[in-house]
Design a protein around this motif. Sequence first.
Motif, PDB file in Angstrom:
ATOM      1  N   GLU A 115       0.859  -1.187   0.000  1.00  0.00           N
ATOM      2  CA  GLU A 115       0.000   0.000   0.000  1.00  0.00           C
ATOM      3  C   GLU A 115       0.898   1.240   0.000  1.00  0.00           C
ATOM      4  N   PRO A 116       0.375   2.398  -0.435  1.00  0.00           N
ATOM      5  CA  PRO A 116       1.211   3.607  -0.513  1.00  0.00           C
ATOM      6  C   PRO A 116       1.855   4.028   0.800  1.00  0.00           C
ATOM      7  N   SER A 117       1.224   3.700   1.939  1.00  0.00           N
ATOM      8  CA  SER A 117       1.820   4.070   3.235  1.00  0.00           C
ATOM      9  C   SER A 117       1.374   3.089   4.308  1.00  0.00           C
ATOM     10  N   VAL A 118       2.145   3.009   5.373  1.00  0.00           N
ATOM     11  CA  VAL A 118       1.778   2.161   6.514  1.00  0.00           C
ATOM     12  C   VAL A 118       0.475   2.677   7.131  1.00  0.00           C
ATOM     13  N   TYR A 119       0.350   3.988   7.180  1.00  0.00           N
ATOM     14  CA  TYR A 119      -0.837   4.633   7.759  1.00  0.00           C
ATOM     15  C   TYR A 119      -2.109   4.244   7.008  1.00  0.00           C
ATOM     16  N   SER A 120      -2.106   4.390   5.687  1.00  0.00           N
ATOM     17  CA  SER A 120      -3.291   4.045   4.902  1.00  0.00           C
ATOM     18  C   SER A 120      -3.573   2.549   4.997  1.00  0.00           C
ATOM     19  N   CYS A 121      -2.515   1.737   5.053  1.00  0.00           N
ATOM     20  CA  CYS A 121      -2.692   0.294   5.165  1.00  0.00           C
ATOM     21  C   CYS A 121      -3.362  -0.078   6.489  1.00  0.00           C
ATOM     22  N   LEU A 122      -2.951   0.578   7.568  1.00  0.00           N
ATOM     23  CA  LEU A 122      -3.541   0.300   8.882  1.00  0.00           C
ATOM     24  C   LEU A 122      -5.021   0.654   8.904  1.00  0.00           C
ATOM     25  N   LEU A 123      -5.369   1.843   8.428  1.00  0.00           N
ATOM     26  CA  LEU A 123      -6.775   2.254   8.411  1.00  0.00           C
ATOM     27  C   LEU A 123      -7.600   1.336   7.517  1.00  0.00           C
ATOM     28  N   PRO A 160      -4.199  12.196  10.181  1.00  0.00           N
ATOM     29  CA  PRO A 160      -4.572  11.739  11.537  1.00  0.00           C
ATOM     30  C   PRO A 160      -5.396  12.757  12.314  1.00  0.00           C
ATOM     31  N   GLN A 161      -5.056  14.048  12.191  1.00  0.00           N
ATOM     32  CA  GLN A 161      -5.814  15.069  12.923  1.00  0.00           C
ATOM     33  C   GLN A 161      -7.266  15.099  12.470  1.00  0.00           C
ATOM     34  N   THR A 162      -7.475  14.964  11.155  1.00  0.00           N
ATOM     35  CA  THR A 162      -8.840  14.933  10.624  1.00  0.00           C
ATOM     36  C   THR A 162      -9.589  13.727  11.159  1.00  0.00           C
ATOM     37  N   VAL A 163      -8.934  12.564  11.138  1.00  0.00           N
ATOM     38  CA  VAL A 163      -9.559  11.321  11.612  1.00  0.00           C
ATOM     39  C   VAL A 163      -9.908  11.429  13.101  1.00  0.00           C
ATOM     40  N   ALA A 164      -9.008  12.022  13.878  1.00  0.00           N
ATOM     41  CA  ALA A 164      -9.225  12.146  15.325  1.00  0.00           C
ATOM     42  C   ALA A 164     -10.436  13.011  15.651  1.00  0.00           C
ATOM     43  N   VAL A 187      -7.261   5.362  16.066  1.00  0.00           N
ATOM     44  CA  VAL A 187      -5.950   5.402  15.399  1.00  0.00           C
ATOM     45  C   VAL A 187      -5.496   6.842  15.215  1.00  0.00           C
ATOM     46  N   GLY A 188      -6.412   7.681  14.736  1.00  0.00           N
ATOM     47  CA  GLY A 188      -6.071   9.092  14.553  1.00  0.00           C
ATOM     48  C   GLY A 188      -5.636   9.737  15.857  1.00  0.00           C
ATOM     49  N   LYS A 189      -6.350   9.428  16.935  1.00  0.00           N
ATOM     50  CA  LYS A 189      -6.035  10.021  18.240  1.00  0.00           C
ATOM     51  C   LYS A 189      -4.690   9.524  18.771  1.00  0.00           C
ATOM     52  N   LYS A 190      -4.397   8.237  18.588  1.00  0.00           N
ATOM     53  CA  LYS A 190      -3.131   7.676  19.074  1.00  0.00           C
ATOM     54  C   LYS A 190      -1.933   8.271  18.336  1.00  0.00           C
ATOM     55  N   ILE A 191      -2.090   8.475  17.023  1.00  0.00           N
ATOM     56  CA  ILE A 191      -0.997   9.084  16.249  1.00  0.00           C
ATOM     57  C   ILE A 191      -0.816  10.535  16.661  1.00  0.00           C
ATOM     58  N   LEU A 192      -1.929  11.223  16.835  1.00  0.00           N
ATOM     59  CA  LEU A 192      -1.885  12.640  17.200  1.00  0.00           C
ATOM     60  C   LEU A 192      -1.237  12.845  18.567  1.00  0.00           C
ATOM     61  N   SER A 193      -1.472  11.923  19.485  1.00  0.00           N
ATOM     62  CA  SER A 193      -0.921  12.044  20.837  1.00  0.00           C
ATOM     63  C   SER A 193       0.542  11.611  20.908  1.00  0.00           C
ATOM     64  N   GLY A 194       1.026  10.958  19.842  1.00  0.00           N
ATOM     65  CA  GLY A 194       2.402  10.475  19.842  1.00  0.00           C
ATOM     66  C   GLY A 194       2.557   9.075  20.406  1.00  0.00           C
TER      67      GLY A 194
END
Length: 290
Positions: A115-123, A160-164, A187-194
């Motif tokens: 997939e183009p990114s790990v992020y898109s693959c996870l979602l 991620p911010q949009t998703v959160a 997922v969005g919230k966890k990425i946003l929080s670090g």
Amino acid sequence: MWKEQISVDGPYAFDRVLQRMSIDPLNHIDEGKQMVKLPYTGAKKQAVTITGIGTTQDPVFIVEGTYEEDRKEIIRHVKDLFHWNHSLNEVDLHFSSSTLSNIFDVHKGTPLVREPSVYSCLLKSIIHQQLNMAFAAVLTERFVTTYGENIEDVWFYPEPQTVAEITVEELRALQFSQRKAEYVIGVGKKILSGELELDRFPEMSDEEIIEELVKLRGVGPWTAQNVLLFGLGRMDIFPFADIGIQNALKKQFNMERKPTILEMEEWTESWRPYLSYASLYLWRSIETGK
């Protein structure tokens, strides 16, 4: 605009790559022109076009982008995504005398494409959980086209911010289940929080990544393995619990029932260290009926 020509060791069946990618309606594909456009997020977001101009035995590609400053990184990224850095001959040889040799003969030259990114693959993997392929694709398309961004006819997953900031009610309106909506937003919230640092994953072991991912609500071993396979292109992953793989093995070995985990563990020992390719080709055997 820039373009670069790249030659790859054959065999490499780009037509099969496009066939498999066309399952996802978000992918911008023209099979007639042997072309796919993918999202890339670097200094600027841009669409990257990959066009096959060679043959399966002598593969040649044209890669095109918009902004010159990301050119080198894009070329590296595309080579990783499409498995251009490693010849498939070694994989084919490994399976030539295995119990999967007939499947590898039929699908020879089919690469593991990420997939183009790990992020898109996870979602995407979370959305696809426990859904049939057709509805999973529809649900993912609704999500991305509602909250993502379209640049040069290519869809980018929402940041991620949009998703959160999405509400469960908004996703429920798109026909997400309550829990699946919560998992995606989480997922969005966890990425946003670090708490979730996907950029670290390429340097981590398979086991470390699985341990990190299963901490997330809604992420079990199947989803974590999916990310390892299609988000990171790891070579020795075999999702034992996947229904498609179980059905493919049942057919491959002319069984009247699905194989047990113990049976699969015994068979897969001789397929290492390329279990990911065993997984891919078994899926292909079910998708194509061959």
